[in-house]
Structure formats: C-alpha cells, structure tokens
Design a protein around this motif. Structure first.
Motif: not given
Length: 245
Positions: A79-92
C-alpha cells in the motif's frame, strides 16, 4: 543403407539431446550452489517455501499468528508503494523467512531485506515489517518505471527511505531531514554499500536530499514526473537535486 543412415542420425540426435539435458541440469545445480537467492526466487517451493497467497512465500509450518503478521506487513508495504507511485508497474514475488536458517538457505546474509535482480524481494526475520518491505519494493518499482535508465544510488536509497517512511532516518513531520548533508554521496552501488556499511546514517543524508527536493517541487507528483522523464532518456539533474538544501 537408408535405414542404417537414419539410425545413425537418430542416435546423434539422442546423444545431443542427452548432452543438452546434462548441461542444463549442471547449470541449474551450479546456479543453486553459487547463487541460491536467484534459484530461490525462481523456484521458492524448491527451497521449502510455501505460498501464503499469490506472489507471497514463507517458510512452512508457521503458526497462524505469524502467517497473519507476514501477510499484514506485506499488505501495508504494498500500500505504501502503491500510494506513493500512484499505482504499480510491477508486483514482485516476496520470499519471507522467520528464521535465520531459512534466510541463509535462500541466499540471504546479514541484511534485513534485499531486492534480487530487481524482480523479487527477500525478507529476513529482522525485516518482516512494512518499513523494510516497502523499502525493498520501492527499489523494484523504481527500476520498473525507469525502464533501463540509471539514477545515482543515493537517489535510489533516499527515495526508498522516503516511500517507506523509515523513522530511523526521517523526522515525522515538516522538514523530514534528520541529518542534513552538503557532501557528495555515493553514486554507484558498490560505493554505496561500502560507505553505508561504515556509516548507516548515510541513508538519512540521502533521504534528506530527496525529501527536500520533492517537498519544494510538488511532492510525490514531482518524483513521478522526474522518473517518467528519465525513462524517456533525459539526464538525471545531478546538480539540482544533489545540492538542494
């Protein structure tokens, strides 16, 4: 004569196939021995890890409260990463160990967590929390968005501290700088690892530079715009960010 030639040709193909299988098996074995972390992220189950949910693996036999702790920490980190970047390009994929034996077995060392090949994340028993997990996930997300472009290592690390909201290196509110810095910071990974091992507060200095630049240029949106421009081939604005106070 025709049957004999066909038999020879078939035998040669059989030998070539057998040699290929042997070579591939040997290569896989050597990879597992020399680079266990690479092998582990390729096949978590081969290292005894079980899937808790899609993309999340942990050592087997964990009691329910530990399984819940792992999943909650990873969910908060995502959630922290998604909120900061406005979404995700990769879900490792994320590999989690709750014992040191497990972490050593999959190739881990003394670190709390690590991003492997910018495609997976491994967390040690000391790194199963939203801060460490989101720090490593930020490295992966940044690389995915850069699309091959390069940034100085201090920017990579400073951004990861900022996204993870690491209280060890950031002030809670206002000017987030815990430790101001006017000196050049390591730009390459090798230089960073060498310097940071001697002085962990290097993370605070990097975070200070990134957070101050972001704070006066539009926050998260400014960071996203910068990364997008870098991905199209624009040069990293070294002077503008590195000297921002």
């Amino acid at each position: 004569m025709i049957r004999r030639e066909g038999s020879r040709r078939g035998k040669r193909w059989w030998i070539a196939g057998a040699v290929t299988v042997v070579l591939l098996t040997a290569a896989a074995a050597l990879t597992a021995i020399a680079f266990p972390s690479v092998a582990a992220i390729t096949c978590p189950g081969c290292y005894g890890l079980e899937r808790l949910q899609p993309g999340l693996y942990a050592e087997p036999g964990l009691p329910q409260h530990q399984r819940r702790h792992v999943t909650e920490a990873v969910e908060q980190a995502n959630k922290r990463v998604r909120d900061y970047f406005g979404g995700r390009r990769r879900s490792p994929d994320i590999l989690v160990c709750l014992s040191e034996d497990c972490y050593r077995r999959i190739g881990g060392g003394r670190e709390r967590g690590i991003a492997v090949l910018n495609r997976s994340v491994m967390l040690s028993p000391r790194g199963v929390d939203p801060v460490i997990a989101s720090h490593e996930l930020t490295h992966v997300e940044l690389r995915a968005r850069l699309d091959g472009a390069e940034v100085p290592q201090w920017f990579d690390e400073g951004l990861a501290v900022l996204v993870s909201d690491d209280p060890r290196y950031l002030v809670p509110t206002g000017d987030r700088c815990l430790l101001d810095s006017r000196r050049p910071l390591p730009a390459t990974l090798d230089d960073w690892l060498r310097a940071a091992s001697a002085d962990p507060q290097l993370y605070a200095e990097a975070a200070c530079k990134v957070s101050r630049w972001a704070g006066t240029n539009g926050g998260k949106e400014a960071v996203r715009t910068l990364i997008e421009r870098l991905s199209t081939g624009q040069a990293f604005p070294h002077t503008r960010i590195a000297s921002h106070q």
